[in-house]
Scaffold this motif. Structure first.
Motif, PDB file in Angstrom:
ATOM      1  N   VAL A  37      40.544  33.861  44.862  1.00 22.75           N
ATOM      2  CA  VAL A  37      40.421  35.300  45.114  1.00 22.75           C
ATOM      3  C   VAL A  37      39.393  35.897  44.146  1.00 22.75           C
ATOM      4  O   VAL A  37      38.625  36.789  44.519  1.00 22.75           O
ATOM      5  N   GLY A  38      39.362  35.373  42.923  1.00 26.57           N
ATOM      6  CA  GLY A  38      38.329  35.789  41.979  1.00 26.57           C
ATOM      7  C   GLY A  38      36.944  35.494  42.532  1.00 26.57           C
ATOM      8  O   GLY A  38      36.024  36.330  42.438  1.00 26.57           O
ATOM      9  N   SER A  58      41.061  42.127  54.655  1.00 23.86           N
ATOM     10  CA  SER A  58      39.876  42.159  53.798  1.00 23.86           C
ATOM     11  C   SER A  58      38.612  41.866  54.595  1.00 23.86           C
ATOM     12  O   SER A  58      37.561  42.487  54.373  1.00 23.86           O
ATOM     13  N   SER A 106      34.472  41.431  37.865  1.00 25.57           N
ATOM     14  CA  SER A 106      34.828  41.273  39.270  1.00 25.57           C
ATOM     15  C   SER A 106      35.780  40.098  39.468  1.00 25.57           C
ATOM     16  O   SER A 106      36.749  40.184  40.231  1.00 25.57           O
ATOM     17  N   TYR A 120      35.980  38.054  45.210  1.00 30.76           N
ATOM     18  CA  TYR A 120      35.567  39.338  44.642  1.00 30.76           C
ATOM     19  C   TYR A 120      34.156  39.249  44.050  1.00 30.76           C
ATOM     20  O   TYR A 120      33.357  40.189  44.184  1.00 30.76           O
ATOM     21  N   TYR A 151      44.490  40.556  41.617  1.00 25.12           N
ATOM     22  CA  TYR A 151      44.954  40.695  43.001  1.00 25.12           C
ATOM     23  C   TYR A 151      45.593  39.393  43.487  1.00 25.12           C
ATOM     24  O   TYR A 151      46.523  39.408  44.299  1.00 25.12           O
ATOM     25  N   GLN A 170      39.193  41.138  38.418  1.00 28.62           N
ATOM     26  CA  GLN A 170      39.843  41.986  39.413  1.00 28.62           C
ATOM     27  C   GLN A 170      40.448  41.136  40.532  1.00 28.62           C
ATOM     28  O   GLN A 170      41.574  41.371  40.972  1.00 28.62           O
ATOM     29  N   GLY A 171      39.709  40.118  40.954  1.00 28.45           N
ATOM     30  CA  GLY A 171      40.223  39.227  41.991  1.00 28.45           C
ATOM     31  C   GLY A 171      41.418  38.422  41.520  1.00 28.45           C
ATOM     32  O   GLY A 171      42.385  38.230  42.265  1.00 28.45           O
ATOM     33  N   THR A 183      38.029  35.374  51.788  1.00 21.88           N
ATOM     34  CA  THR A 183      38.958  36.325  51.157  1.00 21.88           C
ATOM     35  C   THR A 183      40.417  35.960  51.370  1.00 21.88           C
ATOM     36  O   THR A 183      41.285  36.421  50.621  1.00 21.88           O
TER      37      THR A 183
END
Length: 556
Positions: free
Chosen positions: A421-422, A467, A68, A425, A75, A71-72, A462
């Motif tokens: 951002v990580g 979001s 996760s 997420y 992004y 993924q962040g 976020t």
């Protein structure tokens, strides 16, 4: 191995779970505001702490939590980091070629007063960029412009963060609002109408707040006519367009009306005292040279071209083609669709895709690395820099050199963004944000007052109003219906509260710091903006409560 979100994971209690979920948030602000850590260190340690809380307290499998976070981080690079790189790169090209001196002079030709310059650039021009692109580009570009005009970096970044409050809800061609329609089933136009009956009230006061922060009350009163022209023209246009046209165009129209109204007004009115910074000469006219119309247009052309590209990238049909999802019979768009499809990658995230079970719905949550290389707003800005290369007359070698200098200049803010951002997420995967939302939803009859706080929390964590709306829209709708609050008002409150949190979101602070050369000093920006975020949030909370009780006629 699947993982089901548990909102009462700590001691089988929603209250204790919510308290534990706030630990990374509290730590981050402590690290920045109290310990004054560099942004990337605060961000990295916050991410590590979030991983610990998620795996131990919320019992997320280690592999799932790490996936996760990855993924962040991806992004954080695309689209957010990519926008910052290209935005600052575009500005640096104008400086490198000497054209920013002409831009500076052209602004001085409208007004030498620093207060009015802040309104023109931070408020009006920044709002236009928010409406067309969003995702940090408005703060990055407008703050860089103010620094180039002579504003101190901290002041420039802080003013642009606060100015960005007014347009965020309708940013990126209305995406924060249109995204809620699919989640709740409530028409986007109805949500747009309600937001348009809240934020214009705020927008009237934002120009006043900007100037007041700069110079205090006495010198603010000297330019009150200009402030009123700027704020009222913006607010009226925002109200009319959001209520009669929908959520796509309020920012673009409001910003242009405000910009031109103030520029025209300044042709016929001047403040009695021209405000300049303490270290400046009494007369800025010596810095204002006479340039031809062609020279001025050439100097501004990077931003004109930027406007064209980001506006095109925001048109729904073009946007679909850029990411390879266009379904029509237009030959040009079909060709573009082929390229967009080839440059769009959505690989599944290992150990995360369909592994997490939503604790509220029981459904599997899909997880992909979303890499829309052609459709990203940063790519639109990159194309603007390529066109600007020919207009400004810079060689390819210098163009490339400037690009790599820009990347090196903002490498630490990019790391900060990836980390925060990580963290966002990881918090979403663990159910930490939903836990905080559920605890606020238990406020019963007072929920209309607390409803905007959900949006504020969502954006703080976020960094995105979109979001936050995705995260809390359904919760807002269901809770509002259970306590007798109009769900349209609750959705508007989520967006309205969210815009007040944008200025202190970790990734937004990193964007602003990078744009003005304050990398590692995000703590100073947080200190600058925090109190204004709370004041504006409180105003939205009161307004939402009144609209739910005594001002119900304002609800469409």
């Amino acid at each position: 191995m699947s993982f089901t979100q548990n909102f009462t994971a700590v001691a089988d209690s929603l209250g204790w779970s919510a308290l534990v979920a706030t630990i990374p948030i509290i730590y981050f602000f402590w690290a920045l505001a109290i310990k004054k850590m560099k942004g990337y260190i605060a961000g990295l340690t916050t991410l590590i702490l979030a991983l610990i809380v998620a795996t131990i307290a919320f019992q997320v499998p280690v592999a799932t939590a790490l996936a996760s976070a990855s993924q962040g981080a991806v992004y954080g690079l695309v689209p957010i980091g990519w926008i910052i790189i290209t935005s600052v790169f575009l500005y640096n090209l104008t400086v490198k070629t000497g054209h920013f001196n002409i831009i500076r002079s052209s602004v001085l030709s409208i007004t030498e007063d620093r207060r009015i310059q802040a309104l023109l650039i931070a408020f009006s021009f920044g709002a236009f960029l928010e409406g067309a692109a969003g995702f940090g580009a408005p703060v990055a570009i407008s703050a860089a412009l103010l620094v180039g005009l002579g504003f101190k970096p901290l002041q420039a970044a802080g003013l642009c963060l606060i100015a960005n409050t007014a347009p965020v809800a309708f940013g990126a061609i209305g995406v924060p609002i249109t995204v809620m329609e699919g989640i709740t089933g409530i028409p986007a136009l109805e949500i747009s109408k309600m937001v348009g009956r809240q934020l214009p009230i705020l927008a009237v006061f934002i120009p006043f707040m900007l100037v007041f922060i700069m110079v205090g009350y006495k010198k603010t009163a000297e330019v009150l006519p200009a402030i009123l022209i700027s704020g009222i023209s913006f607010a009226i246009t925002q109200f009319l367009s959001s209520n009669f046209l929908g959520p796509e165009l309020p920012d673009v129209l409001s910003s242009l009306v405000s910009l031109f109204a103030l520029a025209i007004f300044m042709r016929f009115w001047k403040p009695k005292q021209i405000y300049r910074f303490e270290n400046e000469k009494n007369d800025l006219a010596s810095q204002k040279e006479h340039y031809s119309a062609t020279e001025i247009i050439t100097a501004w052309s990077p931003f004109i071209v930027l406007t064209v590209f980001i506006s095109a990238w925001g048109i729904p049909t073009i946007k679909k083609a850029l990411v390879g999802t266009y379904e029509g019979d237009n030959a040009l768009l079909n060709s573009l669709n082929t390229i967009g499809h080839a440059l769009t990658f959505k690989p599944e995230v290992p150990f995360l895709h369909n592994v997490v079970i939503d604790g509220a719905t029981g459904l599997e949550i899909a997880a992909v690395y979303k890499l829309e290389l052609l459709g990203a707003a940063g790519t639109a800005i990159l194309f603007a820099t390529i066109v600007s290369k020919f207009v400004l007359g810079i060689s390819w070698s210098d163009w490339c050199k400037t690009f790599f200098e820009t990347v090196n200049e903002i490498k630490y803010p990019l790391l900060t963004i990836c980390c925060v951002v990580g963290y966002a997420y990881v918090a979403n995967t663990a159910g930490m944000m939903a836990t905080l939302g559920l605890i606020l939803a238990k406020t019963g009859a007072l929920f209309p007052f607390f409803s905007p706080i959900l949006g504020w929390l969502g954006v703080v964590v976020t960094g995105s109003d979109t979001s936050s709306n995705v995260l809390f829209a359904k919760l807002q709708q269901v809770t509002a219906e259970s306590v007798g609050m109009d769900p349209v008002l609750a959705l508007a409150a989520n967006t309205g509260g969210g815009v007040t949190g944008k200025m202190i979101s970790p990734q937004t602070l990193a964007v602003a710091a990078a744009a003005v050369g304050l990398a590692g000093k995000e703590s100073e920006l947080l200190k600058f903006a925090f109190k204004y975020s709370i004041v504006l949030l409180f105003a939205i909370c009161i307004l939402t409560y009144l609209q739910s009780t005594v001002l119900t006629w304002m609800i469409p």
